[in-house]
Write a protein that holds these residues in place. Sequence first.
Motif, mmCIF file in Angstrom:
data_model
loop_
_atom_site.group_PDB
_atom_site.id
_atom_site.type_symbol
_atom_site.label_atom_id
_atom_site.label_comp_id
_atom_site.label_asym_id
_atom_site.label_seq_id
_atom_site.Cartn_x
_atom_site.Cartn_y
_atom_site.Cartn_z
ATOM 1 N N LEU A 296 0.842 -1.198 0.000
ATOM 2 C CA LEU A 296 0.000 0.000 0.000
ATOM 3 C C LEU A 296 0.871 1.241 0.000
ATOM 4 C CD1 LEU A 296 -2.898 -0.924 2.465
ATOM 5 C CD2 LEU A 296 -2.743 -1.247 0.004
ATOM 6 N N ASP A 297 2.010 1.154 0.681
ATOM 7 C CA ASP A 297 2.861 2.329 0.779
ATOM 8 C C ASP A 297 3.928 2.328 -0.334
ATOM 9 O OD1 ASP A 297 3.948 4.599 1.743
ATOM 10 O OD2 ASP A 297 5.048 3.660 3.395
ATOM 11 N N GLN A 300 2.789 1.371 -4.125
ATOM 12 C CA GLN A 300 1.917 2.419 -4.633
ATOM 13 C C GLN A 300 2.731 3.648 -5.034
ATOM 14 O OE1 GLN A 300 -2.558 3.831 -3.549
ATOM 15 N NE2 GLN A 300 -1.267 3.383 -1.840
ATOM 16 N N ARG A 301 3.783 3.924 -4.243
ATOM 17 C CA ARG A 301 4.646 5.062 -4.572
ATOM 18 C C ARG A 301 5.387 4.834 -5.895
ATOM 19 N NH1 ARG A 301 8.535 5.900 -0.228
ATOM 20 N NH2 ARG A 301 6.971 5.034 1.150
ATOM 21 N N LEU A 303 4.257 3.147 -8.395
ATOM 22 C CA LEU A 303 3.261 3.380 -9.451
ATOM 23 C C LEU A 303 3.099 4.876 -9.710
ATOM 24 C CD1 LEU A 303 0.424 0.807 -8.563
ATOM 25 C CD2 LEU A 303 2.155 0.587 -10.343
ATOM 26 N N ASP A 304 3.012 5.633 -8.618
ATOM 27 C CA ASP A 304 2.873 7.095 -8.751
ATOM 28 C C ASP A 304 4.056 7.677 -9.514
ATOM 29 O OD1 ASP A 304 0.561 7.030 -7.324
ATOM 30 O OD2 ASP A 304 1.451 7.725 -5.431
ATOM 31 N N ARG A 310 -3.293 3.080 -9.903
ATOM 32 C CA ARG A 310 -3.443 1.865 -9.117
ATOM 33 C C ARG A 310 -4.313 0.915 -9.928
ATOM 34 N NH1 ARG A 310 -5.826 4.514 -3.742
ATOM 35 N NH2 ARG A 310 -7.448 4.780 -5.280
ATOM 36 N N TRP A 314 -8.493 -1.821 -7.124
ATOM 37 C CA TRP A 314 -7.762 -1.528 -5.881
ATOM 38 C C TRP A 314 -8.640 -1.662 -4.637
ATOM 39 C CZ3 TRP A 314 -2.667 -1.457 -5.492
ATOM 40 C CH2 TRP A 314 -2.071 -0.951 -4.325
#
Length: 490
Positions: A296-297, A300-301, A303-304, A310, A314
């Motif tokens: 999640l942390d 996800q970063r 991907l950003d 996401r 999700w």
Amino acid sequence: MLHREQWLDLARKLDWEFSYVAERDVFPEVAAGRPWLPASAWAGWDEPYRTSFTEYVANQHAKEASLYAVHESVGRVEDYLRLDPSWRSALKLHAATLPLAEFAAVIGNLRAGRFGRASAWRTTSTLGALDELRHTQIPLLVMHDLVRADPQLDWTHRFFHTNNWVAIAGRHLVDEMLLTSDPIEFAVATHFVFETGFTNLQFVGLSAMARAVGDRMFEKMVKSIQTDEARHAQVGLPVLRTLIEHDPVRAQYLVDKWFWRSWLFFAVVTGFAMDYLTPLAARTQSFKEFVAEWILDQFQRSLDDLGLARPWYWDQFVAALDVYHHMVYASAYTYRATVWFDLTLPSPEERAWLALHYPASWPMLDPVWARVTDRLRTGGPELEWYTHGTTPITFCRLCQLPLCGGTPLHNTARIEVRGGAKYAFCSEPCAAIFKGEPERYAAHKDVVMRILAGEAPANVLELVRLYFGLDQDHWGKDTARGRYPWLEGG
Ligand SMILES: [Fe+2]
Ligand SMILES: [Fe+2]
Ligand SMILES: [Zn+2]
């Protein structure tokens, strides 16, 4: 002597133009991957941590030496038998599902070592193939010594060669991801999603628990493996960046597909180990908390940073974090003779721990264990079949795992009709992955279809013995054979 910086770039990255053959013939799309792009599109391919072959050999040799030293001092049968029995099941789950999958990864890396579109990519993948061979051989060696103390460890080697239902699910995943995918899909699926996102759960998270359990051998083994993963996983990012530049829709599709497939695999392997098979005193965090930290942390970063979204499902993934691995564990416990490791009945303290870490879902799940506990108390110890399912269950036509998505109150199964035939899926993402490439998946037979086709017996005991390859010495039992001190007291 030339200095390292004077020759390394030329050694790891040397591309040239072809004069008597077309580039498309050297790198045909079917083997090199799609989208097929001209060499210029891949010219900027670079990996951040560069290694020469000499350095590779020297580093790996040092790692092997320190691993062998630990094996010599704490890898004996007596050391293994000192470990908590539930933890030993976590080891058997790891040992069967990962080492031979790593062997399949040798093939995937070798394909990229030949058909990857930049020479530096091919160089790194060649070293990656050597890594994966090591990841196969180390656990085979470590576990082989222990088979005489525990016959279930024989499944370290046997598992992927059987038609056990978990092996069918495992092969469905790793055959596609590691053996058949082209180097572009392989890089996104394996290096970016599986190795960067998920293996940390098992190789970093669970290794911390191994230390708390006192299993130095496992801790050392997976840490040694993880340092290789961190190096060859770097192939993923530069491939994905080029893919995003030229075909962002495919990039997102591949991330979405492989994220879901990887999640289901780790929910079973790491989810069982962290929330059920690690002794309570050694649990540092819940499986969900590890996923929050690593996926999640951190994921996800990444991907950003890449400008990717996401995965579209999700919210369903986040909802599944509270229930999915719990549901599969309950299925596996009540069908424990169908697997090659023992399963532990959660004690009142463990159920309280789970209630604390899963406040939203545990009230729905706890009655399962209350009921199993009651039956075990009524039936008494050594009566395995009194808390065991007797008829075959159904499986998802994509992931091949039991249809146990959702909660006990709301099942997430989906039915799709294709060519007059009904296909059942455990979840919307599994149905969508199937619909994305039906020609790839439709012919595969799940366990129930094999039973209906007369290829496998319908009687559970016969299925376990004749088709899953398990006999009484090997099949899973209740870890304590129903003799829990807390159970006898109450
Ligand atoms: Fe590996
Ligand atoms: Fe790897
Ligand atoms: Zn599924």
